[in-house]
Design a protein around this motif. Structure first.
Motif, PDB file in Angstrom:
ATOM      1  N   ILE A  35      26.081  -9.236 -27.756  1.00 39.24           N
ATOM      2  CA  ILE A  35      25.229  -8.043 -27.673  1.00 39.24           C
ATOM      3  C   ILE A  35      24.500  -8.005 -26.335  1.00 39.24           C
ATOM      4  CG2 ILE A  35      23.148  -6.954 -28.611  1.00 39.24           C
ATOM      5  CD1 ILE A  35      24.139  -7.976 -31.400  1.00 39.24           C
ATOM      6  N   VAL A  36      23.885  -9.122 -25.953  1.00 34.77           N
ATOM      7  CA  VAL A  36      23.132  -9.168 -24.697  1.00 34.77           C
ATOM      8  C   VAL A  36      24.060  -8.942 -23.504  1.00 34.77           C
ATOM      9  CG1 VAL A  36      21.766 -10.663 -23.177  1.00 34.77           C
ATOM     10  CG2 VAL A  36      21.258 -10.573 -25.617  1.00 34.77           C
ATOM     11  N   LYS A  37      25.224  -9.586 -23.499  1.00 33.62           N
ATOM     12  CA  LYS A  37      26.179  -9.398 -22.402  1.00 33.62           C
ATOM     13  C   LYS A  37      26.637  -7.943 -22.332  1.00 33.62           C
ATOM     14  CE  LYS A  37      27.894 -12.157 -19.999  1.00 33.62           C
ATOM     15  NZ  LYS A  37      27.537 -12.552 -18.616  1.00 33.62           N
ATOM     16  N   GLY A  38      26.814  -7.311 -23.500  1.00 34.63           N
ATOM     17  CA  GLY A  38      27.210  -5.911 -23.532  1.00 34.63           C
ATOM     18  C   GLY A  38      26.154  -4.993 -22.941  1.00 34.63           C
ATOM     19  N   ILE A  39      24.912  -5.284 -23.223  1.00 34.84           N
ATOM     20  CA  ILE A  39      23.811  -4.489 -22.656  1.00 34.84           C
ATOM     21  C   ILE A  39      23.791  -4.631 -21.136  1.00 34.84           C
ATOM     22  CG2 ILE A  39      21.291  -4.320 -22.491  1.00 34.84           C
ATOM     23  CD1 ILE A  39      21.278  -5.061 -25.536  1.00 34.84           C
ATOM     24  N   PHE A  40      23.923  -5.855 -20.648  1.00 33.52           N
ATOM     25  CA  PHE A  40      23.940  -6.066 -19.198  1.00 33.52           C
ATOM     26  C   PHE A  40      25.166  -5.414 -18.556  1.00 33.52           C
ATOM     27  CE2 PHE A  40      21.028  -9.845 -19.801  1.00 33.52           C
ATOM     28  CZ  PHE A  40      19.969  -9.273 -19.124  1.00 33.52           C
ATOM     29  N   ALA A  41      26.325  -5.485 -19.231  1.00 35.55           N
ATOM     30  CA  ALA A  41      27.541  -4.857 -18.692  1.00 35.55           C
ATOM     31  C   ALA A  41      27.369  -3.342 -18.608  1.00 35.55           C
ATOM     32  CB  ALA A  41      28.751  -5.220 -19.563  1.00 35.55           C
ATOM     33  N   ALA A  44      25.135  -2.598 -15.701  1.00 37.69           N
ATOM     34  CA  ALA A  44      25.875  -2.804 -14.449  1.00 37.69           C
ATOM     35  C   ALA A  44      26.793  -1.614 -14.167  1.00 37.69           C
ATOM     36  CB  ALA A  44      26.687  -4.093 -14.520  1.00 37.69           C
ATOM     37  N   GLU A  45      27.448  -1.120 -15.193  1.00 35.08           N
ATOM     38  CA  GLU A  45      28.338   0.034 -15.019  1.00 35.08           C
ATOM     39  C   GLU A  45      27.561   1.273 -14.584  1.00 35.08           C
ATOM     40  OE1 GLU A  45      31.605   2.150 -14.473  1.00 35.08           O
ATOM     41  OE2 GLU A  45      31.505  -0.005 -14.840  1.00 35.08           O
ATOM     42  N   ARG A  46      26.393   1.465 -15.169  1.00 37.80           N
ATOM     43  CA  ARG A  46      25.562   2.620 -14.771  1.00 37.80           C
ATOM     44  C   ARG A  46      25.121   2.495 -13.313  1.00 37.80           C
ATOM     45  NH1 ARG A  46      22.568   5.791 -19.186  1.00 37.80           N
ATOM     46  NH2 ARG A  46      21.712   6.622 -17.265  1.00 37.80           N
ATOM     47  N   LEU A  47      24.829   1.268 -12.878  1.00 37.09           N
ATOM     48  CA  LEU A  47      24.467   1.070 -11.463  1.00 37.09           C
ATOM     49  C   LEU A  47      25.643   1.402 -10.557  1.00 37.09           C
ATOM     50  CD1 LEU A  47      22.330  -2.209 -11.474  1.00 37.09           C
ATOM     51  CD2 LEU A  47      21.598   0.065 -10.727  1.00 37.09           C
ATOM     52  N   ARG A  48      26.823   0.978 -10.937  1.00 37.46           N
ATOM     53  CA  ARG A  48      28.013   1.256 -10.109  1.00 37.46           C
ATOM     54  C   ARG A  48      28.261   2.758  -9.982  1.00 37.46           C
ATOM     55  NH1 ARG A  48      29.683  -3.552 -12.696  1.00 37.46           N
ATOM     56  NH2 ARG A  48      29.925  -5.186 -11.133  1.00 37.46           N
ATOM     57  N   LEU A  49      27.957   3.503 -11.014  1.00 38.19           N
ATOM     58  CA  LEU A  49      28.131   4.954 -10.973  1.00 38.19           C
ATOM     59  C   LEU A  49      27.162   5.609  -9.989  1.00 38.19           C
ATOM     60  CD1 LEU A  49      28.615   5.745 -14.781  1.00 38.19           C
ATOM     61  CD2 LEU A  49      30.372   5.743 -12.976  1.00 38.19           C
ATOM     62  N   PHE A  54      24.571   0.156  -4.865  1.00 40.67           N
ATOM     63  CA  PHE A  54      24.106  -0.567  -6.040  1.00 40.67           C
ATOM     64  C   PHE A  54      25.091  -1.634  -6.518  1.00 40.67           C
ATOM     65  CE2 PHE A  54      21.915   3.452  -5.979  1.00 40.67           C
ATOM     66  CZ  PHE A  54      20.603   3.087  -6.244  1.00 40.67           C
ATOM     67  N   THR A  55      26.156  -1.842  -5.741  1.00 37.31           N
ATOM     68  CA  THR A  55      27.198  -2.791  -6.149  1.00 37.31           C
ATOM     69  C   THR A  55      26.665  -4.209  -6.282  1.00 37.31           C
ATOM     70  OG1 THR A  55      28.886  -1.427  -5.101  1.00 37.31           O
ATOM     71  CG2 THR A  55      29.473  -3.719  -5.545  1.00 37.31           C
ATOM     72  N   ALA A  56      25.860  -4.649  -5.342  1.00 34.47           N
ATOM     73  CA  ALA A  56      25.336  -6.022  -5.394  1.00 34.47           C
ATOM     74  C   ALA A  56      24.473  -6.232  -6.630  1.00 34.47           C
ATOM     75  CB  ALA A  56      24.546  -6.342  -4.125  1.00 34.47           C
ATOM     76  N   GLN A  57      23.639  -5.256  -6.944  1.00 30.20           N
ATOM     77  CA  GLN A  57      22.799  -5.376  -8.142  1.00 30.20           C
ATOM     78  C   GLN A  57      23.664  -5.388  -9.405  1.00 30.20           C
ATOM     79  OE1 GLN A  57      20.359  -1.940  -7.320  1.00 30.20           O
ATOM     80  NE2 GLN A  57      18.572  -3.244  -6.911  1.00 30.20           N
ATOM     81  N   ALA A  58      24.690  -4.547  -9.432  1.00 32.45           N
ATOM     82  CA  ALA A  58      25.585  -4.505 -10.586  1.00 32.45           C
ATOM     83  C   ALA A  58      26.322  -5.826 -10.745  1.00 32.45           C
ATOM     84  CB  ALA A  58      26.579  -3.354 -10.434  1.00 32.45           C
ATOM     85  N   ASP A  59      26.761  -6.397  -9.641  1.00 31.07           N
ATOM     86  CA  ASP A  59      27.452  -7.698  -9.698  1.00 31.07           C
ATOM     87  C   ASP A  59      26.537  -8.777 -10.251  1.00 31.07           C
ATOM     88  OD1 ASP A  59      29.698  -6.480  -8.664  1.00 31.07           O
ATOM     89  OD2 ASP A  59      29.415  -7.260  -6.622  1.00 31.07           O
ATOM     90  N   LEU A  60      25.275  -8.728  -9.878  1.00 26.57           N
ATOM     91  CA  LEU A  60      24.301  -9.686 -10.392  1.00 26.57           C
ATOM     92  C   LEU A  60      24.147  -9.527 -11.905  1.00 26.57           C
ATOM     93  CD1 LEU A  60      22.190 -11.890  -9.776  1.00 26.57           C
ATOM     94  CD2 LEU A  60      20.540 -10.060  -9.411  1.00 26.57           C
ATOM     95  N   LEU A  61      24.053  -8.289 -12.373  1.00 29.17           N
ATOM     96  CA  LEU A  61      23.920  -8.047 -13.806  1.00 29.17           C
ATOM     97  C   LEU A  61      25.153  -8.508 -14.586  1.00 29.17           C
ATOM     98  CD1 LEU A  61      22.101  -4.613 -14.212  1.00 29.17           C
ATOM     99  CD2 LEU A  61      21.253  -6.894 -14.726  1.00 29.17           C
ATOM    100  N   ASP A  62      26.315  -8.467 -13.949  1.00 24.84           N
ATOM    101  CA  ASP A  62      27.530  -8.949 -14.624  1.00 24.84           C
ATOM    102  C   ASP A  62      27.421 -10.425 -14.994  1.00 24.84           C
ATOM    103  OD1 ASP A  62      29.049  -6.639 -14.833  1.00 24.84           O
ATOM    104  OD2 ASP A  62      29.884  -6.860 -12.813  1.00 24.84           O
ATOM    105  N   TRP A  68      19.766 -16.365 -18.964  1.00 25.01           N
ATOM    106  CA  TRP A  68      19.197 -15.807 -17.740  1.00 25.01           C
ATOM    107  C   TRP A  68      17.828 -15.196 -18.052  1.00 25.01           C
ATOM    108  CZ3 TRP A  68      18.750 -10.556 -15.852  1.00 25.01           C
ATOM    109  CH2 TRP A  68      18.676 -10.438 -14.459  1.00 25.01           C
ATOM    110  N   LEU A  69      17.714 -14.504 -19.196  1.00 23.67           N
ATOM    111  CA  LEU A  69      16.420 -13.934 -19.599  1.00 23.67           C
ATOM    112  C   LEU A  69      15.394 -15.029 -19.841  1.00 23.67           C
ATOM    113  CD1 LEU A  69      17.577 -11.121 -22.048  1.00 23.67           C
ATOM    114  CD2 LEU A  69      16.640 -10.847 -19.740  1.00 23.67           C
ATOM    115  N   ARG A  70      15.842 -16.136 -20.392  1.00 24.77           N
ATOM    116  CA  ARG A  70      14.950 -17.275 -20.636  1.00 24.77           C
ATOM    117  C   ARG A  70      14.383 -17.791 -19.314  1.00 24.77           C
ATOM    118  NH1 ARG A  70      14.270 -21.819 -24.100  1.00 24.77           N
ATOM    119  NH2 ARG A  70      14.281 -23.780 -22.958  1.00 24.77           N
ATOM    120  N   HIS A  71      15.255 -17.957 -18.325  1.00 30.67           N
ATOM    121  CA  HIS A  71      14.802 -18.407 -17.010  1.00 30.67           C
ATOM    122  C   HIS A  71      13.855 -17.386 -16.379  1.00 30.67           C
ATOM    123  CE1 HIS A  71      17.095 -22.082 -16.398  1.00 30.67           C
ATOM    124  NE2 HIS A  71      18.093 -21.501 -17.036  1.00 30.67           N
ATOM    125  N   THR A  72      14.170 -16.114 -16.534  1.00 28.96           N
ATOM    126  CA  THR A  72      13.315 -15.061 -15.985  1.00 28.96           C
ATOM    127  C   THR A  72      11.929 -15.113 -16.618  1.00 28.96           C
ATOM    128  OG1 THR A  72      15.245 -13.670 -15.559  1.00 28.96           O
ATOM    129  CG2 THR A  72      13.109 -12.569 -15.628  1.00 28.96           C
TER     130      THR A  72
END
Length: 122
Positions: A35-41, A44-49, A54-62, A68-72
């Motif tokens: 579920i979490v990976k799907g939300i991030f994906a 990321a797709e919305r950023l690419r659009l 926004f490609t670098a940010q989308a790649d990071l979200l992938d 990752w949220l725990r570390h954040t």
């Protein structure tokens, strides 16, 4: 019953994350990860659009995940001035050595705080 936090009790059978839909089974770790990976994906797709800028940010979200949220969260607690021992306990680390990487205070800020709080009145 067990208590993970002072003043709070819960049963061992109570799920940490409640089920979705009509299912009464708690979400598995794998299901929550999906579920979490799907939300991030999706994000990321919305950023690419939005365009190539926004490609670098989308790649990071992938590469983002629940861990990752725990570390954040740990980084935000440490950067916000939460005592490192509290961050350690919240993240269930065995020692401060595991928690130290969450500190991102610049050297000047660290030096000022050390001077203010570790004075020797000679």
């Amino acid at each position: 019953m067990t208590s993970d936090y002072p003043g709070r009790t819960r049963t061992r059978s109570a799920p940490l994350v409640l089920p979705l839909g009509r299912s009464m089974k708690p979400l598995t770790r794998a299901a929550l990860h999906t579920i979490v990976k799907g939300i991030f994906a999706g994000a990321a797709e919305r950023l690419r659009l939005r365009g190539d800028g926004f490609t670098a940010q989308a790649d990071l979200l992938d590469h983002a995940s629940a861990h990752w949220l725990r570390h954040t969260a740990g980084s935000h607690m440490a950067d916000g001035g939460t005592d490192l021992r509290t961050v350690r306990d919240n993240l269930r680390h065995a020692s401060l050595t595991s928690t130290n990487p969450y500190l991102h205070a610049p050297d000047d800020q660290r030096h000022r705080e050390t001077e203010e709080k570790h004075r020797i009145d000679w």
